[in-house]
Design a protein around this motif. Structure first.
Motif, PDB file in Angstrom:
ATOM      1  N   ASP A 143       0.849  -1.210   0.000  1.00 41.85           N
ATOM      2  CA  ASP A 143       0.000   0.000   0.000  1.00 41.85           C
ATOM      3  C   ASP A 143       0.878   1.252   0.000  1.00 41.85           C
ATOM      4  OD1 ASP A 143      -2.250  -1.594   0.200  1.00 41.85           O
ATOM      5  OD2 ASP A 143      -2.657  -1.141   2.301  1.00 41.85           O
ATOM      6  N   ASN A 144       1.904   1.199   0.828  1.00 40.30           N
ATOM      7  CA  ASN A 144       2.803   2.352   0.950  1.00 40.30           C
ATOM      8  C   ASN A 144       3.467   2.678  -0.386  1.00 40.30           C
ATOM      9  OD1 ASN A 144       5.879   3.115   1.480  1.00 40.30           O
ATOM     10  ND2 ASN A 144       4.662   4.010   3.108  1.00 40.30           N
ATOM     11  N   PHE A 145       3.862   1.630  -1.118  1.00 39.29           N
ATOM     12  CA  PHE A 145       4.513   1.869  -2.419  1.00 39.29           C
ATOM     13  C   PHE A 145       3.492   2.245  -3.496  1.00 39.29           C
ATOM     14  CE2 PHE A 145       7.565  -1.249  -0.462  1.00 39.29           C
ATOM     15  CZ  PHE A 145       8.471  -0.273  -0.103  1.00 39.29           C
ATOM     16  N   TYR A 160       1.439  10.035  -1.280  1.00 33.54           N
ATOM     17  CA  TYR A 160       0.820  10.982  -0.343  1.00 33.54           C
ATOM     18  C   TYR A 160       1.641  11.102   0.940  1.00 33.54           C
ATOM     19  CZ  TYR A 160      -3.266  12.847   2.315  1.00 33.54           C
ATOM     20  OH  TYR A 160      -4.137  13.591   3.064  1.00 33.54           O
ATOM     21  N   HIS A 161       2.296   9.967   1.331  1.00 37.97           N
ATOM     22  CA  HIS A 161       3.039   9.975   2.597  1.00 37.97           C
ATOM     23  C   HIS A 161       4.410  10.635   2.486  1.00 37.97           C
ATOM     24  CE1 HIS A 161       4.810   6.435   0.587  1.00 37.97           C
ATOM     25  NE2 HIS A 161       5.859   6.630   1.353  1.00 37.97           N
ATOM     26  N   VAL A 162       4.851  10.931   1.249  1.00 34.60           N
ATOM     27  CA  VAL A 162       6.258  11.329   1.069  1.00 34.60           C
ATOM     28  C   VAL A 162       6.603  12.593   1.862  1.00 34.60           C
ATOM     29  CG1 VAL A 162       7.973  12.079  -0.621  1.00 34.60           C
ATOM     30  CG2 VAL A 162       6.465  10.160  -1.154  1.00 34.60           C
ATOM     31  N   VAL A 202       6.758  11.355   5.616  1.00 36.93           N
ATOM     32  CA  VAL A 202       7.684  10.275   5.989  1.00 36.93           C
ATOM     33  C   VAL A 202       9.075  10.466   5.372  1.00 36.93           C
ATOM     34  CG1 VAL A 202       8.033   7.755   5.887  1.00 36.93           C
ATOM     35  CG2 VAL A 202       5.759   8.670   6.333  1.00 36.93           C
ATOM     36  N   HIS A 203       9.140  11.064   4.179  1.00 38.06           N
ATOM     37  CA  HIS A 203      10.439  11.233   3.494  1.00 38.06           C
ATOM     38  C   HIS A 203      10.710  12.712   3.173  1.00 38.06           C
ATOM     39  CE1 HIS A 203       9.918   6.948   2.808  1.00 38.06           C
ATOM     40  NE2 HIS A 203       8.933   7.136   1.965  1.00 38.06           N
ATOM     41  N   PRO A 204      10.747  13.587   4.167  1.00 37.80           N
ATOM     42  CA  PRO A 204      10.922  15.020   3.853  1.00 37.80           C
ATOM     43  C   PRO A 204      12.214  15.300   3.091  1.00 37.80           C
ATOM     44  CG  PRO A 204      11.201  14.598   6.228  1.00 37.80           C
ATOM     45  CD  PRO A 204      10.679  13.341   5.616  1.00 37.80           C
ATOM     46  N   GLN A 252      12.398   4.334   6.524  1.00 34.74           N
ATOM     47  CA  GLN A 252      11.246   5.204   6.836  1.00 34.74           C
ATOM     48  C   GLN A 252       9.935   4.521   6.461  1.00 34.74           C
ATOM     49  OE1 GLN A 252      12.675   8.398   4.417  1.00 34.74           O
ATOM     50  NE2 GLN A 252      13.458   9.574   6.149  1.00 34.74           N
ATOM     51  N   ASP A 253       9.919   3.875   5.287  1.00 34.50           N
ATOM     52  CA  ASP A 253       8.692   3.197   4.870  1.00 34.50           C
ATOM     53  C   ASP A 253       8.337   2.060   5.836  1.00 34.50           C
ATOM     54  OD1 ASP A 253       7.898   4.683   2.610  1.00 34.50           O
ATOM     55  OD2 ASP A 253       9.417   3.710   1.388  1.00 34.50           O
ATOM     56  N   LEU A 254       9.346   1.288   6.226  1.00 34.37           N
ATOM     57  CA  LEU A 254       9.054   0.171   7.130  1.00 34.37           C
ATOM     58  C   LEU A 254       8.677   0.648   8.530  1.00 34.37           C
ATOM     59  CD1 LEU A 254      10.136  -1.549   4.785  1.00 34.37           C
ATOM     60  CD2 LEU A 254      11.152  -3.049   6.498  1.00 34.37           C
TER      61      LEU A 254
END
Ligand code: FES
Ligand SMILES: [Fe+2]
Length: 436
Positions: A199-201, A205-207, A210-212, A392-394
């Motif tokens: 789902d994350n991949f 939207y989360h970037v 979660v990944h600034p 970060q994703d995990l």
């Protein structure tokens, strides 16, 4: 066709199936997934170059299933379920090896590279007849594409290129992964259902949260990104790079100046968004002009946008292939053999060999990696880094899985930018309902 981004594809109508927690926690659902989906879809066993000679083999695992793919004398690959027809033992523990004949470790039955039983202790002692030439390892369907060996446990499956479709086959094909070397090969076990990671991949939207650190040089939404739903549950996300995200605030930040500097392009004194977006085009031109002289021979096969941008291909169900101008990642959550609340996560990084370059930047942080075939590393998430972005994703995995255990959670409430996720789950439902 415009050469500055992938061609847009008409979007299919989605049904709006509800996505509830059951599919992430239920053992019954986990079994359905295995029977109706995992055993009917295409999976990557490994890289073809890992098994260069006749008899070299790889063992691949998908949930409780284990499969052997083996190189044949004619250079092709065959594949078999890794299970002995005598009494069900695993024939090889893997993860790779060489065999003139496979020998089951339990009672010593032997199998040739065609999978046939060719030798057993006491062959005259079987009332139902000598097993030799009669029994064998059960075959799976195997194909090689993108330098990878793929398999499908369904003998009636469509071909791999039919399954992937023209866009994925041609576009990923242009990166010539078969000429690359895998410089990172990691597997981490982690505490969430495999779909939490897939789902994350399936969304960017989360970037920003979660990944600034990606914001200064990768677009995540808006005009310089594009999401396309492809046939068979696959999808593609295009994200322009060598320019800041629309959502990036404040001055130009690293790594953008360094990335531009590699191509002798300075950051403009008054960096308006318009000027910054021109830089990406300038880099494409420079790479086109100077790429091969500087050893980047693979640029010749890429379109302009591929010289700068990142494209993520989510191949149903779980092979996430992210391509960039200088390398290709596989990000793959695999189901645990028995526990719906756990999974395995594979992270590969493959790069072209460039004359004179002994090291290559690591994907998303970490020290440069030597350009040589990497040893496989297996560990539990948290014991070691998988790379900054993957860590970060995990990191969200366990907290989302915990939430799924609560009756306080009803169903997903998705934004338009998460449409790939909806499409993925509807395709999964099709498999489970037998309508795929
Ligand atoms: S289970 Fe393989 S030889 Fe008996
Ligand atoms: Fe992410």
């Amino acid at each position: 066709m415009k050469n500055d981004r992938p061609a847009e594809i008409d979007r299919p109508q989605l049904r709006g199936d509800p996505i509830t927690a059951k599919r992430y926690v239920s053992r019954e659902y986990f079994k359905y997934e295995l029977n109706n989906m995992w055993r009917k879809t295409w999976h990557i066993a490994g890289l073809a170059y890992q098994a260069p000679e006749s008899g070299d083999y790889l063992v691949a695992e998908v949930g409780p299933e284990s499969v052997i793919v083996v190189r044949r004398a004619d250079g092709s690959f065959s594949g078999y379920f890794n299970v002995c027809p005598h009494r069900g033992a695993r024939v090889s523990e893997g993860p790779y090896g060489y065999a003139e004949q496979f020998t089951c470790p339990y009672h010593g039955w032997q199998f040739d590279l065609d999978g046939r039983v060719v030798n057993v202790p006491g062959p005259e002692d079987f009332e139902r007849g000598n097993p030799c030439e009669k029994l064998g390892l059960q075959a799976v369907v195997v194909e090689v594409l993108f330098g990878m060996v793929w398999f499908n446990m369904d003998s009636g499956c469509e071909s791999l290129t039919q399954y992937l479709g023209e866009n994925i086959t041609n576009e990923i094909g242009s990166y010539r992964i078969e000429e690359m070397v895998r410089v990172l090969d990691m597997t981490a076990s982690t505490d969430c259902n495999w779909k939490v990671l897939s789902d994350n991949f399936n969304e960017a939207y989360h970037v920003q949260v979660v990944h600034p650190e990606l914001m200064p040089y990768i677009e995540t939404q808006g005009d310089f990104s594009q999401i396309d739903l492809l046939p068979n549950g696959h999808n593609r996300g295009w994200f322009a790079s060598y320019q800041p995200s629309t959502l990036h605030e404040g001055p130009v930040q690293e790594p953008l100046p360094s990335l531009l500097g590699e191509w002798d392009i300075p950051v403009p004194e008054e960096p308006t968004m318009k000027k910054l977006r021109q830089l990406r085009i300038d880099v494409q031109k420079k790479k086109r002009e100077q790429g091969s002289a500087r050893g980047f021979n693979h640029y010749a096969h890429l379109k302009d946008y591929q010289l700068t941008d990142y494209i993520i291909y989510n191949i149903f169900p779980n092979s996430v292939i992210t391509v960039g101008p200088d390398g290709v990642q596989l990000l793959r959550p695999r189901p645990h053999p028995s526990d719906p609340a756990r999974c395995l996560f594979d992270h590969w990084w493959m790069v072209p060999r460039i004359d004179g370059r002994t090291h290559t930047p690591s994907p998303a942080g970490g020290p440069p990696l030597p350009v040589e075939d990497a040893e496989h590393q297996a560990f539990a998430y948290g014991d070691k880094s998988l790379g900054i972005t993957a860590d970060q994703d995990l990191s969200i995995g366990a907290i989302q899985q915990q939430g799924f255990g609560s009756i306080g959670f009803k169903e997903f409430y998705l934004s338009d930018t998460e449409i790939r996720l909806q499409n993925f789950h509807e395709r999964l439902n099709d498999y489970l309902n037998g309508t795929a």
